[in-house]
Design a protein around this motif. Structure first.
Motif, PDB file in Angstrom:
ATOM      1  N   TRP A 122      12.162   2.336 -12.344  1.00 33.93           N
ATOM      2  CA  TRP A 122      11.120   1.706 -11.537  1.00 33.93           C
ATOM      3  C   TRP A 122       9.727   2.145 -11.957  1.00 33.93           C
ATOM      4  O   TRP A 122       8.736   1.681 -11.440  1.00 33.93           O
ATOM      5  N   GLU A 123       9.636   3.056 -12.931  1.00 33.20           N
ATOM      6  CA  GLU A 123       8.328   3.516 -13.363  1.00 33.20           C
ATOM      7  C   GLU A 123       7.809   2.715 -14.551  1.00 33.20           C
ATOM      8  O   GLU A 123       6.766   3.011 -15.088  1.00 33.20           O
ATOM      9  N   MET A 124       8.569   1.684 -14.962  1.00 31.88           N
ATOM     10  CA  MET A 124       8.153   0.927 -16.132  1.00 31.88           C
ATOM     11  C   MET A 124       6.941   0.066 -15.846  1.00 31.88           C
ATOM     12  O   MET A 124       6.827  -0.500 -14.765  1.00 31.88           O
ATOM     13  N   PRO A 125       6.036  -0.056 -16.826  1.00 29.43           N
ATOM     14  CA  PRO A 125       4.943  -1.011 -16.658  1.00 29.43           C
ATOM     15  C   PRO A 125       5.505  -2.425 -16.644  1.00 29.43           C
ATOM     16  O   PRO A 125       6.602  -2.668 -17.148  1.00 29.43           O
ATOM     17  N   GLU A 126       4.735  -3.362 -16.086  1.00 29.70           N
ATOM     18  CA  GLU A 126       5.234  -4.718 -15.941  1.00 29.70           C
ATOM     19  C   GLU A 126       5.693  -5.297 -17.275  1.00 29.70           C
ATOM     20  O   GLU A 126       6.709  -5.957 -17.360  1.00 29.70           O
ATOM     21  N   GLU A 186      -0.947 -11.048  -4.832  1.00 31.37           N
ATOM     22  CA  GLU A 186      -2.327 -10.574  -5.001  1.00 31.37           C
ATOM     23  C   GLU A 186      -2.465  -9.075  -4.850  1.00 31.37           C
ATOM     24  O   GLU A 186      -3.541  -8.516  -5.064  1.00 31.37           O
ATOM     25  N   VAL A 187      -1.411  -8.420  -4.440  1.00 31.87           N
ATOM     26  CA  VAL A 187      -1.476  -6.956  -4.300  1.00 31.87           C
ATOM     27  C   VAL A 187      -0.606  -6.326  -5.380  1.00 31.87           C
ATOM     28  O   VAL A 187       0.628  -6.348  -5.291  1.00 31.87           O
ATOM     29  N   PRO A 188      -1.247  -5.796  -6.432  1.00 32.50           N
ATOM     30  CA  PRO A 188      -0.438  -5.240  -7.520  1.00 32.50           C
ATOM     31  C   PRO A 188       0.282  -3.964  -7.102  1.00 32.50           C
ATOM     32  O   PRO A 188      -0.182  -3.256  -6.203  1.00 32.50           O
ATOM     33  N   HIS A 189       1.407  -3.718  -7.713  1.00 34.47           N
ATOM     34  CA  HIS A 189       2.034  -2.410  -7.630  1.00 34.47           C
ATOM     35  C   HIS A 189       1.054  -1.447  -8.313  1.00 34.47           C
ATOM     36  O   HIS A 189       0.311  -1.867  -9.203  1.00 34.47           O
ATOM     37  N   PRO A 190       1.011  -0.171  -7.929  1.00 34.48           N
ATOM     38  CA  PRO A 190       0.031   0.719  -8.560  1.00 34.48           C
ATOM     39  C   PRO A 190       0.110   0.732 -10.098  1.00 34.48           C
ATOM     40  O   PRO A 190      -0.872   1.035 -10.767  1.00 34.48           O
ATOM     41  N   TRP A 192       2.106  -4.761   2.211  1.00 34.41           N
ATOM     42  CA  TRP A 192       2.548  -5.197   0.872  1.00 34.41           C
ATOM     43  C   TRP A 192       2.854  -3.953   0.051  1.00 34.41           C
ATOM     44  O   TRP A 192       1.980  -3.129  -0.153  1.00 34.41           O
ATOM     45  N   ALA A 193       4.068  -3.804  -0.418  1.00 37.28           N
ATOM     46  CA  ALA A 193       4.486  -2.548  -1.068  1.00 37.28           C
ATOM     47  C   ALA A 193       3.605  -2.213  -2.266  1.00 37.28           C
ATOM     48  O   ALA A 193       3.208  -3.114  -2.968  1.00 37.28           O
TER      49      ALA A 193
END
Ligand code: MTE
Length: 322
Positions: free
Chosen positions: A9-13, A276-280, A321-322
């Motif tokens: 889950w730490e992978m970049p998009e 519209e809310v990116p994951h960090p 939004w997570a």
């Protein structure tokens, strides 16, 4: 928690689901299936598959399709879906199907407790025969920016809430997955906060979309998808869809989930889909449709706003939004 190792889950998009790797991995998995057919699988996994046959709920599937819930894309191929899973109890790669066959799904008892009139336990075969089984086609959007379209069978969670008879002061439902290190090697990894826990408000749990899936693709649900019973809340990121549920507790305190315990700064309680809310660490603007080799813009509430947006009115200050 201080993460010291790089995990899925730490992978970049850009790396979340690289197609070439995905298909290479499928080829590997095909080879593994060949090995299994040739008798090279561990004895206990094979024995487990034998003792689980035939599934006593087989006659319930396929459930009658509820046509109210429609898709804007084809259903994901069953083999592709069944070989690309998140089930950290077994391992943290997507190739978990083979190991997940060690899950023993009969007998399977679900404990209902906490703020209810009277706590009780119910066996899965009694539970699935209490309500009509229906089929629903739902989109599934993982926080890792991929999606599937799945024909789940099961019943609305509202039916289970009704059966549980929660006190009127209960505002949340906490759900827990099985805990058994002897079959689930991932649970030997002590840095993960086992057992897997997820939660909803009682209002979310009784929303018409909230579904307990006991089947998929017209038959009892496969182990890698969370047999014998898993949650489907299609307007929320996939990690909310807790698998292989053994306990449902009613409470007046917001439950802390597995992912919050693991990485609070990245995974919140509400986890509603919002492009519209990116994951960090990556964008949530679009998603890869697994198996189709296509990317599409992600929709607010994963396209289910007409059913659920009202649940969040007046809560704009919360981390929805997570
Ligand atoms: N439930 C449990 N118990 N363990 C898990 O690792 N992974 C979650 C969710 N439920 C998970 C789980 C995540 S991140 C996703 S995307 C979905 O299951 C994946 O469901 P699928 O494998 O059926 O596509």
């Amino acid at each position: 928690m201080n993460i010291i190792r790089r995990r899925g889950w730490e992978m970049p998009e850009s790396l979340a689901t690289p197609e070439h790797l995905f298909f290479n991995r499928r080829a590997l998995l095909g080879a593994a299936a060949g090995a299994a057919a040739a008798g090279l699988v561990p004895g206990h996994a094979f024995a487990q598959r034998l003792t689980d046959q035939p599934d006593p709920s087989m006659d319930l599937y396929p459930g009658k399709r509820n046509e109210k819930y429609t898709l804007d894309r084809p259903v994901t191929d069953e083999k592709i879906n069944g070989n690309y899973n998140n089930f950290y109890e077994f391992n943290s790669s997507k190739q978990v199907a083979k190991q997940a066959q060690a899950l023993k799904i009969r007998p399977w008892t679900i404990k209902i407790d906490g703020m209810v009139e009277k706590p009780f336990e119910i066996g899965i075969d009694d539970l699935v025969r209490k309500f009509p089984i229906e089929e629903r086609l739902y989109r599934h959007r993982c926080v890792e920016a991929w999606s599937m379209a799945v024909p789940w069978s099961g019943f609305p969670m509202a039916k289970l809430v009704e059966l549980a008879k929660p006190l009127s002061s209960a505002t949340y439902v906490r759900m827990e997955t099985f805990l058994d290190k002897s079959i689930a090697p991932g649970q030997k990894q002590s840095w993960f906060p086992w057992p897997y826990v997820e939660g909803l408000t009682v209002k979310e749990a009784t929303n018409e979309l909230t579904f307990l899936a006991t089947g998929a693709y017209g038959k009892p649900i496969a182990k890698q998808h969370g047999a014998p019973i898993r949650l489907a809340v299609p307007w929320k990121y996939g990690f909310k869809h807790i698998k292989s549920i053994v306990r449902v507790s009613f409470t007046d305190k917001q439950p802390r989930s597995y992912w919050q315990d693991l990485q609070d700064s990245e995974y919140g309680f509400w986890a509603n889909v919002n492009p519209e809310v990116p994951h960090p660490r990556w964008s949530q603007a679009n998603e890869e449709l697994i198996g189709l080799g296509e990317r599409r813009p992600t929709l607010l509430f994963n396209g289910y706003g007409e059913f659920v947006a009202d649940l969040y009115k007046g809560m704009e200050k919360e981390r929805l939004w997570a």
